[in-house]
Design a protein around this motif. Structure first.
Motif, PDB file in Angstrom:
ATOM      1  N   SER A 154     -44.747  12.597   7.279  1.00 36.77           N
ATOM      2  CA  SER A 154     -44.951  11.591   8.322  1.00 36.77           C
ATOM      3  C   SER A 154     -43.724  11.411   9.220  1.00 36.77           C
ATOM      4  N   LEU A 155     -42.617  12.092   8.913  1.00 40.96           N
ATOM      5  CA  LEU A 155     -41.392  11.936   9.704  1.00 40.96           C
ATOM      6  C   LEU A 155     -41.382  12.895  10.892  1.00 40.96           C
ATOM      7  N   SER A 156     -40.800  12.451  11.988  1.00 40.73           N
ATOM      8  CA  SER A 156     -40.652  13.306  13.161  1.00 40.73           C
ATOM      9  C   SER A 156     -39.556  14.337  12.904  1.00 40.73           C
ATOM     10  N   GLU A 157     -39.541  15.384  13.716  1.00 43.14           N
ATOM     11  CA  GLU A 157     -38.485  16.387  13.601  1.00 43.14           C
ATOM     12  C   GLU A 157     -37.117  15.755  13.829  1.00 43.14           C
ATOM     13  N   SER A 158     -37.040  14.829  14.762  1.00 40.02           N
ATOM     14  CA  SER A 158     -35.783  14.126  15.042  1.00 40.02           C
ATOM     15  C   SER A 158     -35.323  13.338  13.809  1.00 40.02           C
ATOM     16  N   ALA A 159     -36.263  12.680  13.137  1.00 35.82           N
ATOM     17  CA  ALA A 159     -35.916  11.917  11.929  1.00 35.82           C
ATOM     18  C   ALA A 159     -35.427  12.842  10.819  1.00 35.82           C
ATOM     19  N   LEU A 160     -36.044  14.026  10.677  1.00 37.67           N
ATOM     20  CA  LEU A 160     -35.586  14.982   9.664  1.00 37.67           C
ATOM     21  C   LEU A 160     -34.166  15.446   9.969  1.00 37.67           C
ATOM     22  N   SER A 161     -33.883  15.764  11.239  1.00 36.39           N
ATOM     23  CA  SER A 161     -32.526  16.174  11.627  1.00 36.39           C
ATOM     24  C   SER A 161     -31.529  15.060  11.361  1.00 36.39           C
ATOM     25  N   ASP A 162     -31.897  13.829  11.730  1.00 36.36           N
ATOM     26  CA  ASP A 162     -31.010  12.687  11.496  1.00 36.36           C
ATOM     27  C   ASP A 162     -30.750  12.498  10.011  1.00 36.36           C
ATOM     28  N   LEU A 163     -31.772  12.687   9.194  1.00 34.71           N
ATOM     29  CA  LEU A 163     -31.644  12.553   7.747  1.00 34.71           C
ATOM     30  C   LEU A 163     -30.599  13.536   7.206  1.00 34.71           C
ATOM     31  N   ILE A 164     -30.701  14.799   7.617  1.00 34.20           N
ATOM     32  CA  ILE A 164     -29.761  15.821   7.147  1.00 34.20           C
ATOM     33  C   ILE A 164     -28.368  15.573   7.705  1.00 34.20           C
ATOM     34  N   ASN A 165     -28.269  15.294   8.993  1.00 33.94           N
ATOM     35  CA  ASN A 165     -26.957  15.043   9.591  1.00 33.94           C
ATOM     36  C   ASN A 165     -26.275  13.857   8.928  1.00 33.94           C
ATOM     37  N   GLY A 166     -27.036  12.816   8.619  1.00 30.77           N
ATOM     38  CA  GLY A 166     -26.469  11.653   7.935  1.00 30.77           C
ATOM     39  C   GLY A 166     -26.004  11.985   6.530  1.00 30.77           C
ATOM     40  N   ALA A 167     -26.804  12.780   5.811  1.00 32.78           N
ATOM     41  CA  ALA A 167     -26.446  13.146   4.439  1.00 32.78           C
ATOM     42  C   ALA A 167     -25.197  14.014   4.404  1.00 32.78           C
ATOM     43  N   LEU A 168     -24.997  14.821   5.437  1.00 37.47           N
ATOM     44  CA  LEU A 168     -23.824  15.704   5.476  1.00 37.47           C
ATOM     45  C   LEU A 168     -22.612  15.059   6.131  1.00 37.47           C
ATOM     46  N   SER A 169     -22.739  13.837   6.592  1.00 33.72           N
ATOM     47  CA  SER A 169     -21.636  13.196   7.318  1.00 33.72           C
ATOM     48  C   SER A 169     -20.428  12.905   6.440  1.00 33.72           C
ATOM     49  N   ASP A 170     -20.607  12.815   5.137  1.00 39.83           N
ATOM     50  CA  ASP A 170     -19.481  12.500   4.255  1.00 39.83           C
ATOM     51  C   ASP A 170     -18.956  13.717   3.498  1.00 39.83           C
ATOM     52  N   THR A 171     -19.262  14.918   3.953  1.00 39.21           N
ATOM     53  CA  THR A 171     -18.837  16.113   3.226  1.00 39.21           C
ATOM     54  C   THR A 171     -17.393  16.520   3.519  1.00 39.21           C
ATOM     55  N   ALA A 172     -16.754  15.893   4.513  1.00 40.61           N
ATOM     56  CA  ALA A 172     -15.366  16.245   4.844  1.00 40.61           C
ATOM     57  C   ALA A 172     -14.445  16.041   3.647  1.00 40.61           C
ATOM     58  N   ALA A 173     -14.716  15.019   2.847  1.00 37.45           N
ATOM     59  CA  ALA A 173     -13.884  14.769   1.663  1.00 37.45           C
ATOM     60  C   ALA A 173     -13.950  15.927   0.675  1.00 37.45           C
ATOM     61  N   ALA A 174     -15.064  16.665   0.697  1.00 39.24           N
ATOM     62  CA  ALA A 174     -15.220  17.820  -0.185  1.00 39.24           C
ATOM     63  C   ALA A 174     -14.741  19.104   0.495  1.00 39.24           C
ATOM     64  N   GLY A 175     -14.161  18.970   1.690  1.00 45.45           N
ATOM     65  CA  GLY A 175     -13.656  20.141   2.394  1.00 45.45           C
ATOM     66  C   GLY A 175     -14.731  20.946   3.094  1.00 45.45           C
ATOM     67  N   ILE A 176     -15.827  20.302   3.468  1.00 41.74           N
ATOM     68  CA  ILE A 176     -16.949  20.972   4.136  1.00 41.74           C
ATOM     69  C   ILE A 176     -17.027  20.453   5.570  1.00 41.74           C
ATOM     70  N   LYS A 177     -17.198  21.370   6.513  1.00 38.60           N
ATOM     71  CA  LYS A 177     -17.278  20.996   7.921  1.00 38.60           C
ATOM     72  C   LYS A 177     -18.562  21.577   8.522  1.00 38.60           C
ATOM     73  N   VAL A 178     -19.330  20.742   9.217  1.00 38.57           N
ATOM     74  CA  VAL A 178     -20.523  21.204   9.926  1.00 38.57           C
ATOM     75  C   VAL A 178     -20.038  21.905  11.194  1.00 38.57           C
ATOM     76  N   VAL A 179     -20.463  23.172  11.378  1.00 38.31           N
ATOM     77  CA  VAL A 179     -19.964  23.967  12.509  1.00 38.31           C
ATOM     78  C   VAL A 179     -21.045  24.325  13.530  1.00 38.31           C
ATOM     79  N   SER A 180     -22.274  23.846  13.321  1.00 41.80           N
ATOM     80  CA  SER A 180     -23.325  24.079  14.320  1.00 41.80           C
ATOM     81  C   SER A 180     -24.242  22.871  14.363  1.00 41.80           C
ATOM     82  N   GLN A 181     -24.886  22.687  15.496  1.00 44.02           N
ATOM     83  CA  GLN A 181     -25.870  21.624  15.608  1.00 44.02           C
ATOM     84  C   GLN A 181     -27.103  22.004  14.797  1.00 44.02           C
ATOM     85  N   SER A 182     -27.772  20.994  14.286  1.00 51.07           N
ATOM     86  CA  SER A 182     -28.997  21.269  13.541  1.00 51.07           C
ATOM     87  C   SER A 182     -30.106  21.660  14.512  1.00 51.07           C
TER      88      SER A 182
END
Length: 192
Positions: free
Chosen positions: A97-125
């Protein structure tokens, strides 16, 4: 062999009321055939082992797990940091029932705290598909340069399957293996 790199998303969404009965005609059990099948016991997915890869399921150590750890983890590899990991994250919300935008936001939000683990997002979803399920695709890298991963987060009902195509030195081989898995994987949303 110790493998590393799964970039787990945090548990997502909220509970909603409604029936958990699968839609009529919906497949509720994965059933792959025609080669060496990879499917952890009870997993809501299966796929065929890509040519040139070894099944390394159970021989990996996960560097990063969010608040909601993965289950049904499998892995295939050609080298310690050149590996493909598949894992399941049960959802509390029906993602259909979620829109594509909501799915992208869900993933981007979940990955927003990965910097502490030394992970960097390098491309747009971007939105794509895996086994006909809507999927969010993006690329991340370990900030020390140890590896890079193309991630696919496929959503089907209450099931999220992550396909982590990670490479350190064998990007072309991993890309080919990832394409193979994407073309043979079956993902189901088991009945609740």
């Amino acid at each position: 062999m110790v493998l590393a790199g799964l970039l787990a998303t945090a548990g997502c969404a909220t509970s909603i009321a409604g029936s958990a009965v699968p839609a009529p005609g919906r497949v509720t059990a994965a059933a792959c055939s025609g080669g060496n099948v990879i499917q952890p016991k009870g997993a809501p997915y299966c796929y065929l082992l890509p040519a040139g890869f070894a099944d390394t399921t159970g021989k990996l150590s996960l560097q990063y797990q969010g608040a909601s750890p993965s289950s049904y983890v499998s892995a295939v590899a050609v080298a310690p940091y050149d590996t493909i990991i598949v894992a399941v994250y049960p959802l509390r919300l029906n993602s259909d029932s979620l829109s594509e935008s909501a799915l992208s936001d869900l993933i981007n939000g979940a990955l927003s705290d990965t910097a502490a683990a030394g992970i960097k997002v390098v491309s747009q979803s971007t939105i794509t598909s895996v086994d006909g399920a809507r999927a969010v695709r993006l690329t991340v890298s370990k900030t020390d340069g140890q590896f890079t991963s193309t991630l696919y987060f496929a959503f089907r009902g209450y099931t999220e399957v992550e396909l982590d195509c990670q490479w350190a030195q064998a990007q072309a081989v991993i890309d080919k293996g990832c394409t193979s898995i994407r073309s043979t994987i079956q993902i189901v949303d088991p009945p609740r």
